[in-house]
Scaffold this motif. Structure first.
Motif, PDB file in Angstrom:
ATOM      1  N   PHE A 173       0.875  -1.119   0.004  1.00 53.95           N
ATOM      2  CA  PHE A 173      -0.070   0.045   0.005  1.00 53.95           C
ATOM      3  C   PHE A 173       0.890   1.286  -0.032  1.00 53.95           C
ATOM      4  N   TYR A 174       2.088   0.881   0.001  1.00 50.36           N
ATOM      5  CA  TYR A 174       3.061   2.017   0.300  1.00 50.36           C
ATOM      6  C   TYR A 174       2.663   3.360  -0.820  1.00 50.36           C
ATOM      7  N   ALA A 175       2.581   2.915  -2.146  1.00 50.40           N
ATOM      8  CA  ALA A 175       2.320   4.234  -3.074  1.00 50.40           C
ATOM      9  C   ALA A 175       0.933   5.111  -2.588  1.00 50.40           C
ATOM     10  N   SER A 176       0.132   4.216  -2.000  1.00 50.50           N
ATOM     11  CA  SER A 176      -0.998   5.167  -1.920  1.00 50.50           C
ATOM     12  C   SER A 176      -1.170   5.631  -0.297  1.00 50.50           C
ATOM     13  N   PHE A 177      -0.739   4.880   0.577  1.00 56.23           N
ATOM     14  CA  PHE A 177      -1.074   5.072   1.849  1.00 56.23           C
ATOM     15  C   PHE A 177       0.337   5.220   2.827  1.00 56.23           C
ATOM     16  N   ALA A 178       1.467   5.550   2.166  1.00 59.20           N
ATOM     17  CA  ALA A 178       2.433   5.671   2.944  1.00 59.20           C
ATOM     18  C   ALA A 178       2.473   6.700   4.074  1.00 59.20           C
ATOM     19  N   ILE A 184       1.093   3.769   8.819  1.00 60.89           N
ATOM     20  CA  ILE A 184       2.323   3.880   9.628  1.00 60.89           C
ATOM     21  C   ILE A 184       2.270   3.098  11.178  1.00 60.89           C
ATOM     22  N   VAL A 387     -10.329   0.011   0.584  1.00 58.50           N
ATOM     23  CA  VAL A 387      -9.968   0.714   2.040  1.00 58.50           C
ATOM     24  C   VAL A 387     -10.646   1.859   2.507  1.00 58.50           C
TER      25      VAL A 387
END
Lengths: 422, 627
Positions: A173-178, A184, A387
């Protein structure tokens, strides 16, 4: 005289077997609440009753002794049933067991002990299996990595994995929810858990968990996985000797030779797949079809998959897993939606596919003394569960064929093992 | 999971961009030396971009050997070695660079990272320590090292680095925001709040900023409680308006109205706002329907020197909160809950009426007075004080400041009051006035029309009643439409037996007027005189409901049983009778097993009833099952 006594004895025995009034829960279109019907079968097992699963008879009906409380419980839960006299029940049994009928009786004897692999803390999505279990009122325990690694799985018959990422890439999900608080926190929580358990990286800890689950299956456990838990589980097993995670996931770059180092002999269902090494692409490998970033091209109006038909008498396991009142089922998306047929091991039984495509939606296989089932998609009654979406209210989907497939899996471990006819 | 917007990978872009820069600037530098080196460098970059790291690193190594001082070559080689996870070679490379440039902070920091990735944590820590030792009083060095540690997911260690920096530099106000962010990420909410409070102390005008930072974890109970604990501790040492503001906000976030109220009282005191702070709390609590806390706050605010223009609204808020509390109390008869709370001296409608009266006395001829008079009328009517209600409604109607919508509500209540007083002519006049008013709301008009139809029904003029109902029953959006449809269906079903219907309507009117004994007697007469009519089961249902309402539970059960047994072939009310009988067992007689049995009987006998789902819920609740 002897023959007369024997005949009388046989008559007595058969009368005893069916003297009890029976309660039939039909699972065809007459059923008012298919999902709670599974809960009744499970409840009956917890009360020490035997339940007969009449495979392919009126959608895979259940027959059990009618003790009064059973009928009353059906009424309270809104499950349609019929009370049958001994003769009528015997007629149904005879019909089901006729050689020329693709039906059979499977006796369910013991309520399976159910565990669900659930991460701690808040998850901004829901787990279809937990929803189904809650709705059907089937008891389950929650397990997480420490319990799995402590060997607690041995206390259960059935384990469910849902939207998990066994590769240690936090769902990619890093690209959208970092920057999202939940992401986090999720990463920090998982890192703490891994460190607590003595692992430097989450990905290493997840591999250990995957191995423990494989051992559980090998020892006779039943594992049911949905959505991204399917492909990521196999990927984690295959990647045992390499690092596939990029720097934002585990603090160092991936092994450039990761693809080459995959060991497909360790996986359950998939082989020869190619990893998706772009850390920002919301996809793990080429197993998933259609890829997660092409879901918008799908049309829910035309997205259906078809259950395969099996011989109830010769292939009772796949027959159990595909019991339904329809055989064409509404499709639904997930991070992992379907499985590319050419990447599935030959030993695996395909249970459902999207006709005319190479997309398999539901599969089953054996490993050691246990079995595994993979079901693509996230929520059978929410075409694109995103999500943050609210959970599906199953009281509005009491007859969901997609959810039935999940519940078939829960009862399947309750079945009494019987000799194969072939 | 579905929807995911994919963008081209950020890190990939970064890598490609870096390679591009390296090629662009590096090649420029290289080309000034040898054409062979320049083309080799370009080839290495192309290989790296294509993912052939092995060959790229080999070429970079060749270039570095030929020109060891060229930073572009060595950085490229280091980068590819890291990607190949050949950390020992990368460490050797960095060490050789450090031999030439011993003070190179970037290389020293990288040495820490490389050692950590190679699994040599002690060496990594030593390398980072060496960076800090270069100038222990330089805050930027701590930032550089902490940043490298964060990159390696060593969040706790990064926080320690910042703390070390504070001690070494001797300034505890340094790194507050960096630390708070790190501590939130590691879920150390207590530590994060401490840092944010320190920031607030340095920047007193930034309450909103701090609040926005707290929002990242205040929605979680553990995060909120940790923050509350820290803030309360801070307030023990020093009273600070801004910090009290944060505390009050956190309590409200957690719907802890008692403590929020206390915080608002303190805010009010510290800000000398003469009750306005408490008043805003009261309005918020009333909006959240926490009437006990709202009433308490309104009362407190009113005891303070509030600005005069705010007093009438505050008094109305107070009286309304009291009325809501007494209403909830009266209607349920149960123990006080959170919404009604425990303010014993005010838990009666008498208290509310008195509070409304105060408004009328202090602010006559205002809209507040008109609203208060109307509310007094409603309270009096509920208390069956018909004279008192009449007087209040009459006075409210005469108030020149009464808003038009209130006038029609007064009219509807006057009509209802007239029916209670058996003055149908007056009732008709009141309802007709509302029905004819062009600016009455649709709901008010519909209610007026329905009440007019009821008057015709009570009087036995059934065709008139049906005609009036026809005019309104098509408006299914109106709340009263269901009642209208039910009455219409009842009338059309029973018009064939006008005598029975007329007597039934009279009994119904008596029930409306709370003359229960007379009503029961008349309904029973209907049952005796007209046993073959269709309305017999309705009559039995009415009798049973009146008996239950009068506390005659056993009589009610007997009546329901009569209906269930004698009319099981003809009545369409059987499931409702069964359900209501179960409710009498449950609520009236507190006989739980009998209630469960009755609900189960409903499921068995009427499985398709609309009440089946409700019965299921009742059974589960009575069995003590969570739903």
């Amino acid at each position: 005289m002897t023959r007369l006594v024997l005949t009388a004895l046989m008559l007595m025995m058969s009368t005893m077997a069916f003297a009890q009034q029976k309660l039939l829960i039909t699972m065809d279109l007459q059923q008012t609440d298919h999902l709670k019907a599974y809960g009744i079968a499970y409840w009956a097992l917890t009360k020490g009753l035997m339940v007969d699963w009449l495979l392919n008879y009126r959608g895979g009906s259940f027959m059990m002794d009618d003790l009064g409380i059973t009928a009353s419980e059906c009424r309270v839960r809104g499950v349609a049933f019929s009370e049958l006299g001994a003769a009528e029940a015997a007629g149904i049994y005879a019909d089901v067991q006729r050689e020329d009928n693709n039906m059979d009786v499977v006796r369910l004897e013991k309520a399976p002990r159910v565990a669900v692999y659930v991460p701690p803390g808040f998850q901004p999505w829901d787990d279809a299996v937990t929803l189904a279990l809650e709705y059907a009122e089937i008891k389950y325990d929650k397990l997480w990595d420490d319990e799995v690694l402590q060997g607690k799985l041995a206390e259960y018959d059935w384990l469910h994995l849902h939207h998990e990422d066994f590769t240690g890439q936090y769902g990619k999900f890093y690209a959208s929810f970092a920057g999202a608080a939940w992401y986090i926190e999720q990463q920090a929580t998982l890192e703490k858990e891994a460190h607590k358990l003595g692992f430097k990286k989450v990905s290493e800890e997840k591999k250990a968990v995957a191995r423990a689950i494989r051992e559980f299956i090998g020892n006779g456990g039943f594992m049911f996985a949905m959505c991204s838990a399917t492909d990521t589980y196999d990927i984690a097993l295959a990647a045992e000797n390499t690092d596939i995670c990029d720097v934002m996931y585990d603090g160092d770059p991936p092994d450039p030779g990761a693809q080459r180092k995959l060991d497909f002999t360790k996986t359950l269902a998939f082989t020869n797949f190619t990893l998706e090494m772009n850390p920002l692409r919301y996809e793990y490998s080429d197993i998933d079809i259609p890829p997660s970033d092409q879901l918008a091209l799908q049309n829910p109006e035309t997205d259906y998959f078809t259950l395969f038909e099996f011989s109830a008498k010769f292939d009772p396991v796949p027959t159990m897993l595909t019991q339904n009142h329809v055989n064409v089922i509404k499709g639904f998306m997930g991070q992992t939606t379907g499985f590319k047929k050419e990447l599935i091991k030959k030993s695996v039984t395909l249970l459902a596919e999207k006709q005319g495509t190479d997309q398999v939606r539901y599969l089953h296989g054996n490993f050691g003394r246990g079995t595994f089932t993979y079901y693509g998609g996230h929520d059978p009654e929410d075409y694109q569960h995103a999500v943050g979406d609210p959970p599906t209210d199953l009281s509005l989907h009491k007859n969901s064929p997609g959810y039935r497939l999940i519940l078939n899996n829960i009862l399947f471990p309750a079945a009494k093992k019987k000799e194969q006819k072939t | 999971m579905g929807r995911q917007t994919m963008t081209k990978g950020r890190s990939r872009i970064r890598t490609v961009f870096f390679i591009f820069l390296t090629l662009a600037f590096g090649a420029a530098r290289v080309s000034s030396q040898t054409p062979d080196a320049a083309s080799k460098f370009r080839l290495a970059g192309a290989l790296e971009q294509a993912g052939d790291l092995e060959h790229a690193s080999q070429l970079y190594r060749d270039l570095t050997s030929g020109d060891p001082l060229n930073a572009v070559y060595t950085e490229a080689l280091q980068r590819t070695l890291v990607q190949l996870k050949r950390y020992d070679e990368a460490i050797a490379l960095v060490n050789s660079r450090l031999e030439r440039f011993p003070g190179d902070i970037s290389s020293m920091t990288a040495l820490g990272t490389l050692n950590f990735r190679a699994g040599r944590e002690k060496e990594a820590a030593a390398a980072w320590d060496r960076v800090l030792a270069l100038d222990p009083s330089n805050p930027n060095l701590y930032r550089i090292v902490a940043s490298a540690q964060v990159e390696n997911r060593l969040l706790d260690r990064a926080a320690d680095t910042y703390r070390r920096g504070r001690s070494a530099i001797g300034d505890q106000t340094l790194f507050t925001l960096e630390l708070s962010q790190l501590l939130v990420a590691t879920m150390d909410y207590k530590g994060a709040t401490l840092e944010l409070l320190a920031w607030l102390e340095q920047n007193p005008a930034q309450t909103n900023f701090v609040q926005s930072r707290l929002t990242s974890f205040s929605s979680k109970p553990d995060g909120r409680n940790a923050a509350i604990g820290v803030i309360r501790d801070a307030l023990r040492g020093k009273e600070d308006l801004h910090v009290f503001g944060l505390l009050a906000w956190l309590y409200m976030e957690g719907r802890d109205y008692d403590r929020a109220y206390e915080a608002y009282v303190e805010i009010d005191r510290l800000a000398a706002s003469h009750g306005l702070g408490i008043l805003s709390f009261a309005d918020r609590a009333a909006h959240d329907r926490v009437f006990a806390d709202a009433a308490r706050a309104y009362r407190e605010a009113l005891s303070m020197p509030l600005p005069e223009e705010r007093r009438p609204a505050a008094m109305l808020g107070y009286a309304t909160a009291l009325k809501e509390m007494s209403g909830a109390n009266d209607s349920t008869g149960s123990a006080p809950d959170r919404s009604t709370g425990a303010v014993p001296e005010t838990r009666s409608s008498g208290g509310a009426a008195s509070a409304f009266n105060d408004i009328v006395t202090r602010y006559p001829h205002t809209r507040y007075a008109a609203i208060s008079l109307f509310q007094i009328g409603v309270i009096r009517m509920e208390q069956s004080d018909l004279g008192g209600a009449q007087e209040a409604f009459d006075r409210a109607r005469e108030e020149p400041a009464a808003p038009p919508a209130l006038r029609y509500d007064i009219g509807l209540n006057l009509g209802a009051l007239a029916i209670l007083k058996a003055d149908t002519a007056a009732a008709r006049t009141a309802f007709q006035a509302v029905s004819a008013a062009p600016d009455a709301s649709p709901d008010q008009s519909d209610e007026a029309n329905f009440r007019l139809a009821e008057i015709e029904y009570f009087a036995g003029r059934f065709e008139n009643a049906s005609r009036l109902l026809d005019a309104m029953s098509l408006n299914l959006k109106a709340d009263i439409a269901n009642d209208a449809l039910a009455l219409k269906a009842f009338l059309s079903e029973n018009l064939g037996t006008p005598d029975a219907l007329a007597q039934f309507a009279r009994a119904d009117l008596l029930a409306r007027q709370h003359r229960n004994a007379e009503s029961i007697a008349l309904f029973q007469q209907v049952i005796r005189r007209f046993p073959q009519t269709l309305l017999i089961d309705d009559a039995l249902m009415k009798v049973a409901a009146l008996q239950a309402g009068a506390g005659l539970f056993q009589d009610a059960i007997t009546t329901y049983r009569t209906l269930l047994e004698k009319f099981k072939e003809s009545s369409i009310s059987l499931d409702r009778a069964q359900f209501q009988m179960a409710e009498v067992y449950e609520v009236g007689m507190k006989n739980i097993p009998a209630a469960i049995g009755a609900y189960q009987q409903l499921l068995a006998a009427y499985p398709n009833s609309l009440l089946a789902e409700q019965a299921r819920k009742k059974i589960r609740a009575l069995r003590g099952e969570a739903q």
